[in-house]
Design an enzyme around this catalytic site. Structure first.
Site, PDB file in Angstrom:
ATOM      1  N   ASP A  30       0.611  -1.305  -0.291  1.00 30.94           N
ATOM      2  CA  ASP A  30      -0.190  -0.373  -0.154  1.00 30.94           C
ATOM      3  C   ASP A  30       1.119   1.431   0.243  1.00 30.94           C
ATOM      4  O   ASP A  30       2.194   1.587   0.561  1.00 30.94           O
ATOM      5  CB  ASP A  30      -0.780   0.001   1.234  1.00 30.94           C
ATOM      6  N   ASN A  87     -13.439  -3.009   2.295  1.00 34.69           N
ATOM      7  CA  ASN A  87     -14.099  -1.701   2.423  1.00 34.69           C
ATOM      8  C   ASN A  87     -15.045  -1.832   1.300  1.00 34.69           C
ATOM      9  O   ASN A  87     -14.694  -2.039   0.569  1.00 34.69           O
ATOM     10  CB  ASN A  87     -13.284  -0.320   2.978  1.00 34.69           C
ATOM     11  N   VAL A  96     -11.255   3.075  -3.672  1.00 35.18           N
ATOM     12  CA  VAL A  96     -10.653   3.421  -4.657  1.00 35.18           C
ATOM     13  C   VAL A  96     -11.453   1.564  -5.137  1.00 35.18           C
ATOM     14  O   VAL A  96     -11.586   0.799  -4.397  1.00 35.18           O
ATOM     15  CB  VAL A  96      -8.979   2.245  -4.295  1.00 35.18           C
ATOM     16  N   HIS A 100      -9.988  -4.780  -2.970  1.00 33.49           N
ATOM     17  CA  HIS A 100      -9.314  -5.186  -2.685  1.00 33.49           C
ATOM     18  C   HIS A 100      -8.990  -5.241  -1.336  1.00 33.49           C
ATOM     19  O   HIS A 100      -9.313  -4.608  -0.697  1.00 33.49           O
ATOM     20  CB  HIS A 100      -7.731  -3.922  -3.078  1.00 33.49           C
ATOM     21  N   HIS A 102      -7.301  -5.747   2.111  1.00 33.42           N
ATOM     22  CA  HIS A 102      -6.265  -5.325   3.103  1.00 33.42           C
ATOM     23  C   HIS A 102      -5.217  -6.299   3.706  1.00 33.42           C
ATOM     24  O   HIS A 102      -5.963  -6.695   4.888  1.00 33.42           O
ATOM     25  CB  HIS A 102      -6.448  -4.073   3.647  1.00 33.42           C
TER      26      HIS A 102
HETATM   27  P1  DGP Z   1      -9.872   1.891   0.435  1.00 34.71           P
HETATM   28  O1  DGP Z   1      -9.410   2.730   1.034  1.00 34.71           O
HETATM   29  O2  DGP Z   1     -10.003   0.641   0.984  1.00 34.71           O
HETATM   30  O3  DGP Z   1     -10.756   1.220  -1.147  1.00 34.71           O
HETATM   31  O4  DGP Z   1      -7.823   1.580   0.452  1.00 34.71           O
HETATM   32  C1  DGP Z   1      -7.305   2.286  -0.930  1.00 34.71           C
HETATM   33  C2  DGP Z   1      -5.920   2.145  -0.319  1.00 34.71           C
HETATM   34  O5  DGP Z   1      -5.483   1.302  -1.864  1.00 34.71           O
HETATM   35  C3  DGP Z   1      -5.354   2.909   0.269  1.00 34.71           C
HETATM   36  O6  DGP Z   1      -4.929   2.578   1.450  1.00 34.71           O
HETATM   37  C4  DGP Z   1      -4.257   3.542  -0.108  1.00 34.71           C
HETATM   38  C5  DGP Z   1      -4.138   2.670  -1.622  1.00 34.71           C
HETATM   39  N1  DGP Z   1      -3.367   3.625  -2.644  1.00 34.71           N
HETATM   40  C6  DGP Z   1      -4.435   4.017  -3.552  1.00 34.71           C
HETATM   41  N2  DGP Z   1      -3.717   4.450  -4.982  1.00 34.71           N
HETATM   42  C7  DGP Z   1      -3.125   3.548  -4.782  1.00 34.71           C
HETATM   43  C8  DGP Z   1      -1.730   3.775  -5.542  1.00 34.71           C
HETATM   44  O7  DGP Z   1      -1.342   4.010  -6.454  1.00 34.71           O
HETATM   45  N3  DGP Z   1      -0.577   2.093  -5.302  1.00 34.71           N
HETATM   46  C9  DGP Z   1      -0.331   2.032  -4.566  1.00 34.71           C
HETATM   47  N4  DGP Z   1       0.633   0.529  -3.655  1.00 34.71           N
HETATM   48  N5  DGP Z   1      -1.851   2.358  -3.414  1.00 34.71           N
HETATM   49  C10 DGP Z   1      -2.644   2.681  -3.738  1.00 34.71           C
END
Ligand code: DGP
Length: 114
Positions: A30, A87, A96, A100, A102
């Site tokens: 992340d 989530n 996003v 996904h 976590h």
């Molecule tokens: P959520 O809030 O559950 O939708 O989690 C989205 C997660 O995605 C958040 O913890 C940050 C991560 N994230 C967002 N954009 C990027 C990215 O471009 N690269 C990576 N590695 N993580 C990202």
């Protein structure tokens, strides 16, 4: 999907620190880690939210959990413990819209989650 960050990570169009990939899923660290280990496991196929799952996706979601558990083992978390969470939509904290899982670990988790 055209403008999906996680689709672009899946194809390699956007870089990420990948820790695992196969024909169905990709796992990467992340960008904004909430624990010493914070990995996201995503399906390669675009699915916006948990609400969009169908019965054909059941094995895929099971595979995501299995991959997360294997990564937890690789990261030395299996015995210590860890958390997995997905989530969904605004009140679930989803930002996003490509599902996904976590994987969080390396510190004591609190309950209940904020
Ligand atoms: P959520 O809030 O559950 O939708 O989690 C989205 C997660 O995605 C958040 O913890 C940050 C991560 N994230 C967002 N954009 C990027 C990215 O471009 N690269 C990576 N590695 N993580 C990202």
């Amino acid at each position: 999907m055209n403008n999906c960050i996680f689709c672009k990570i899946s194809t390699g169009e956007i870089s990420a620190e990948k820790v695992y990939e196969d024909d169905q899923v990709v796992a990467f660290r992340d960008l904004n880690p909430q624990a010493p280990v914070h990995v996201l496991v995503i399906p390669r196929r675009h699915i916006a939210t948990l609400n969009d799952l169908t019965t054909v996706d059941e094995a895929l979601v099971g595979h995501m959990s299995h991959v997360a558990a294997r990564i937890a083992g690789d990261e030395g978390l299996a015995e210590r413990g860890y958390r997995t969470v997905m989530n969904c939509n605004a009140e679930g904290g989803q930002t996003v819209f490509h599902i996904h899982l976590h994987l969080l670990g390396g510190r004591q988790m609190g309950w209940s989650p904020g």
